[in-house]
Design a protein around this motif. Structure first.
Motif, PDB file in Angstrom:
ATOM      1  N   THR A  43       0.826  -1.200   0.000  1.00 14.87           N
ATOM      2  CA  THR A  43       0.000   0.000   0.000  1.00 14.87           C
ATOM      3  C   THR A  43       0.862   1.253   0.000  1.00 14.87           C
ATOM      4  N   ASN A  44       2.102   1.133   0.464  1.00 15.39           N
ATOM      5  CA  ASN A  44       3.069   2.227   0.372  1.00 15.39           C
ATOM      6  C   ASN A  44       4.036   1.883  -0.750  1.00 15.39           C
ATOM      7  N   THR A  45       4.118   2.743  -1.751  1.00 19.05           N
ATOM      8  CA  THR A  45       4.847   2.373  -2.965  1.00 19.05           C
ATOM      9  C   THR A  45       6.353   2.568  -2.879  1.00 19.05           C
ATOM     10  N   ASN A  46       6.833   3.317  -1.891  1.00 19.67           N
ATOM     11  CA  ASN A  46       8.248   3.635  -1.852  1.00 19.67           C
ATOM     12  C   ASN A  46       8.772   3.433  -0.430  1.00 19.67           C
ATOM     13  N   VAL A  47       9.240   2.226  -0.149  1.00 22.64           N
ATOM     14  CA  VAL A  47       9.676   1.895   1.214  1.00 22.64           C
ATOM     15  C   VAL A  47      11.023   1.162   1.196  1.00 22.64           C
ATOM     16  N   PRO A  48      12.091   1.804   0.701  1.00 24.95           N
ATOM     17  CA  PRO A  48      13.388   1.121   0.634  1.00 24.95           C
ATOM     18  C   PRO A  48      13.984   0.807   1.999  1.00 24.95           C
ATOM     19  N   TYR A  49      13.452   1.412   3.043  1.00 21.02           N
ATOM     20  CA  TYR A  49      13.987   1.214   4.390  1.00 21.02           C
ATOM     21  C   TYR A  49      13.409  -0.021   5.078  1.00 21.02           C
ATOM     22  N   LEU A  50      12.370  -0.637   4.491  1.00 22.24           N
ATOM     23  CA  LEU A  50      11.772  -1.818   5.103  1.00 22.24           C
ATOM     24  C   LEU A  50      12.489  -3.090   4.654  1.00 22.24           C
ATOM     25  N   LEU A 153      15.886   6.724  -8.009  1.00 20.95           N
ATOM     26  CA  LEU A 153      17.197   6.155  -8.303  1.00 20.95           C
ATOM     27  C   LEU A 153      18.250   7.253  -8.471  1.00 20.95           C
ATOM     28  N   GLU A 154      17.873   8.347  -9.115  1.00 26.65           N
ATOM     29  CA  GLU A 154      18.798   9.480  -9.272  1.00 26.65           C
ATOM     30  C   GLU A 154      19.154  10.075  -7.911  1.00 26.65           C
ATOM     31  N   LYS A 155      18.162  10.184  -7.059  1.00 31.90           N
ATOM     32  CA  LYS A 155      18.388  10.703  -5.706  1.00 31.90           C
ATOM     33  C   LYS A 155      19.363   9.809  -4.945  1.00 31.90           C
ATOM     34  N   ALA A 156      19.167   8.498  -5.032  1.00 32.47           N
ATOM     35  CA  ALA A 156      20.056   7.556  -4.353  1.00 32.47           C
ATOM     36  C   ALA A 156      21.463   7.616  -4.938  1.00 32.47           C
ATOM     37  N   GLN A 157      21.536   7.792  -6.252  1.00 32.86           N
ATOM     38  CA  GLN A 157      22.838   7.898  -6.917  1.00 32.86           C
ATOM     39  C   GLN A 157      23.602   9.121  -6.427  1.00 32.86           C
ATOM     40  N   LYS A 161      27.318   9.642  -3.959  1.00 29.64           N
ATOM     41  CA  LYS A 161      28.431  10.565  -4.199  1.00 29.64           C
ATOM     42  C   LYS A 161      28.669  11.494  -3.018  1.00 29.64           C
ATOM     43  N   ASP A 162      27.641  11.673  -2.185  1.00 33.53           N
ATOM     44  CA  ASP A 162      27.736  12.587  -1.051  1.00 33.53           C
ATOM     45  C   ASP A 162      28.133  11.801   0.185  1.00 33.53           C
ATOM     46  N   ALA A 163      29.397  11.821   0.509  1.00 32.99           N
ATOM     47  CA  ALA A 163      29.906  11.032   1.634  1.00 32.99           C
ATOM     48  C   ALA A 163      29.377  11.510   2.976  1.00 32.99           C
ATOM     49  N   ASP A 164      28.866  12.732   3.033  1.00 29.35           N
ATOM     50  CA  ASP A 164      28.386  13.289   4.300  1.00 29.35           C
ATOM     51  C   ASP A 164      26.981  12.816   4.647  1.00 29.35           C
ATOM     52  N   ARG A 174      20.957   2.872  -1.557  1.00 27.24           N
ATOM     53  CA  ARG A 174      22.278   3.313  -2.036  1.00 27.24           C
ATOM     54  C   ARG A 174      23.151   2.111  -2.366  1.00 27.24           C
ATOM     55  N   SER A 175      23.023   1.076  -1.578  1.00 24.78           N
ATOM     56  CA  SER A 175      23.783  -0.146  -1.852  1.00 24.78           C
ATOM     57  C   SER A 175      23.383  -0.739  -3.195  1.00 24.78           C
ATOM     58  N   MET A 176      22.094  -0.622  -3.537  1.00 20.45           N
ATOM     59  CA  MET A 176      21.611  -1.171  -4.808  1.00 20.45           C
ATOM     60  C   MET A 176      22.145  -0.359  -5.989  1.00 20.45           C
ATOM     61  N   VAL A 177      22.038   0.970  -5.939  1.00 24.70           N
ATOM     62  CA  VAL A 177      22.498   1.783  -7.070  1.00 24.70           C
ATOM     63  C   VAL A 177      24.022   1.795  -7.145  1.00 24.70           C
ATOM     64  N   ASN A 178      24.673   1.370  -6.077  1.00 25.31           N
ATOM     65  CA  ASN A 178      26.127   1.269  -6.082  1.00 25.31           C
ATOM     66  C   ASN A 178      26.593  -0.076  -6.626  1.00 25.31           C
ATOM     67  N   GLY A 179      25.620  -0.947  -6.989  1.00 23.16           N
ATOM     68  CA  GLY A 179      25.954  -2.242  -7.559  1.00 23.16           C
ATOM     69  C   GLY A 179      26.391  -3.285  -6.553  1.00 23.16           C
ATOM     70  N   GLU A 180      26.186  -3.008  -5.264  1.00 20.36           N
ATOM     71  CA  GLU A 180      26.615  -3.947  -4.234  1.00 20.36           C
ATOM     72  C   GLU A 180      25.573  -5.040  -3.995  1.00 20.36           C
ATOM     73  N   THR A 181      24.300  -4.699  -4.167  1.00 19.63           N
ATOM     74  CA  THR A 181      23.232  -5.669  -3.977  1.00 19.63           C
ATOM     75  C   THR A 181      22.330  -5.683  -5.210  1.00 19.63           C
ATOM     76  N   PRO A 182      21.662  -6.799  -5.484  1.00 12.55           N
ATOM     77  CA  PRO A 182      20.851  -6.904  -6.698  1.00 12.55           C
ATOM     78  C   PRO A 182      19.579  -6.061  -6.640  1.00 12.55           C
ATOM     79  N   ALA A 183      19.028  -5.822  -7.824  1.00  8.72           N
ATOM     80  CA  ALA A 183      17.714  -5.216  -7.972  1.00  8.72           C
ATOM     81  C   ALA A 183      16.792  -6.257  -8.586  1.00  8.72           C
ATOM     82  N   PHE A 184      15.785  -6.696  -7.821  1.00  8.73           N
ATOM     83  CA  PHE A 184      14.744  -7.565  -8.365  1.00  8.73           C
ATOM     84  C   PHE A 184      13.770  -6.666  -9.123  1.00  8.73           C
TER      85      PHE A 184
END
Length: 369
Positions: A43-50, A153-157, A161-164, A174-184
């Motif tokens: 029901t919530n379309t954007n929940v990358p933290y769950l 995805l652009e925001k995460a990308q 780049k922003d180390a702070d 961020r791990s996904m757009v960094n290529g560290e974990t897969p995207a289903f």
């Protein structure tokens, strides 16, 4: 697994399981399922933290059924009716406590290219939570949905780049757009596949394509991209030919096999599905019926999904050093009259047909549950 072969040194204290006349093979690996979750979050379309780990209960009937059907490893992934559905996890189906069952906690993230149905009413619409069914639904536009996904995805990308920026709620995406974990990436049809291939190239994603049945038209493009896929549970269906208007049979596994695309299977979770589609062995047997070599079909139940998920050094085949996940069958793995006799996870017997009281009641016709 300490050793495999005919002439191996067996410890004196070893427990012997007599599998004479039976088939011993690696436990089945299910590459995509949301059935193990106690509550879905669509029901919530954007929940990358769950994470799905927050919704897993080892006591759910799903795990009993998995062991009964020879499934020893499963990737639990958020459902398709979302945009960024959260974090997946790869778990074993044997165990009492969740911590001991987890093979890989952050195993990727679900992205859906199909606009989710926005539900109206129902007190947040949590399914299974005692709320009434939604009274109405509206679907956002495909391009609007895609634009929103691209923005995230652009925001995460940019955050990579922003180390702070150290917001822990954003670490997984961020791990996904960094290529560290897969995207289903769920693609309902061929148009979605085209958008997915663009996003994969643009954001350098590590993709696992989860396909709807109508995605078969994009098989040549997927083959050219060199990707493996997880097929829809509906392998065979009929559609009208655009030129003649006559119905023609589509065999999805055949389309991808002819295109040279490696694939694995998933089972149906809808109550409207046919009974056979609820079993991995049936999916493999259906593919064999339409020309897939039996050995390839068995690998599509074991080693290939393990490779797709990136856990093949632990599961998927019977080799020294791998986890002792085995299934003992009464006969041919793809025969309709074959039963799972014993399931072993991490060297522990977690299912024995001789002790399955639920199955016995069902076969005796006395199941009152």
């Amino acid at each position: 697994i300490a050793a495999v072969g005919k002439d191996v040194k067996i410890p004196i204290e070893a427990k012997v399981i007599d599998a004479t006349g039976k088939t011993v093979m690696p436990g089945f690996v299910e590459a995509h399922s949301s059935a193990a979750m106690s509550q879905s979050n669509e029901t919530n379309t954007n929940v990358p933290y769950l994470s799905v780990l927050d919704s897993l209960d080892p006591m759910r009937a799903y795990f009993d059924d998995a062991r009964r059907n020879g499934v020893t490893t499963v990737a639990v992934v958020p459902g398709n009716n979302t945009m960024i559905g959260g974090q997946a996890a790869i778990i074993k189906t044997g165990g009492t406590f969740l911590d001991a069952m987890v093979l890989r906690p952050n195993a990727g993230m679900k992205l859906s290219l199909t606009p989710p149905v926005q539900r109206a009413g129902g007190g947040r619409g949590r399914r299974g939570g005692g709320f009434p069914a939604p009274a109405a639904a509206a679907t956002p536009s495909r391009m609007g949905h895609l634009a929103s996904l691209r923005h995230e995805l652009e925001k995460a990308q940019d955050e990579v780049k922003d180390a702070d920026d150290s917001d822990p709620l954003r670490d997984a995406i961020r791990s996904m757009v960094n290529g560290e974990t897969p995207a289903f990436i769920y693609c309902n049809d061929a148009m979605d596949v085209g958008h997915a291939l663009t996003l994969i190239e643009e954001f350098k994603l590590k993709p696992i394509l989860v396909l709807g049945k109508e995605s078969y038209r994009a098989a040549p493009q997927i083959a050219k991209a060199g990707l493996d896929v997880i097929l829809d549970s509906s392998q065979v269906f009929w559609e009208a030919d655009d030129r003649t208007g006559k119905d023609k049979r589509i065999v999805v596994s055949e389309e991808f096999r002819d295109a040279g695309v490696p694939f694995t299977f998933q089972v149906a979770t809808s109550r409207n599905s046919t009974t056979g589609n609820n079993y991995l062995w049936y999916q493999a047997a259906t593919a064999v019926k339409y020309g897939m070599p039996a050995n390839d079909a068995l690998q599509a139940l074991t080693l290939l999904p393990a490779k797709i998920l990136g856990v093949d050094r632990f599961v998927g085949s019977l080799e020294k050093g791998k986890d002792a996940d085995l299934v003992i069958l009464t006969g041919d793995p793809l025969a309709v009259n074959t039963w799972v006799d014993t399931t072993i996870v991490n060297g522990v017997v977690v299912y024995e047909r001789s002790k399955d009281t639920k199955l016995k009641r069902l076969l005796d016709g006395n199941d009152s549950q």
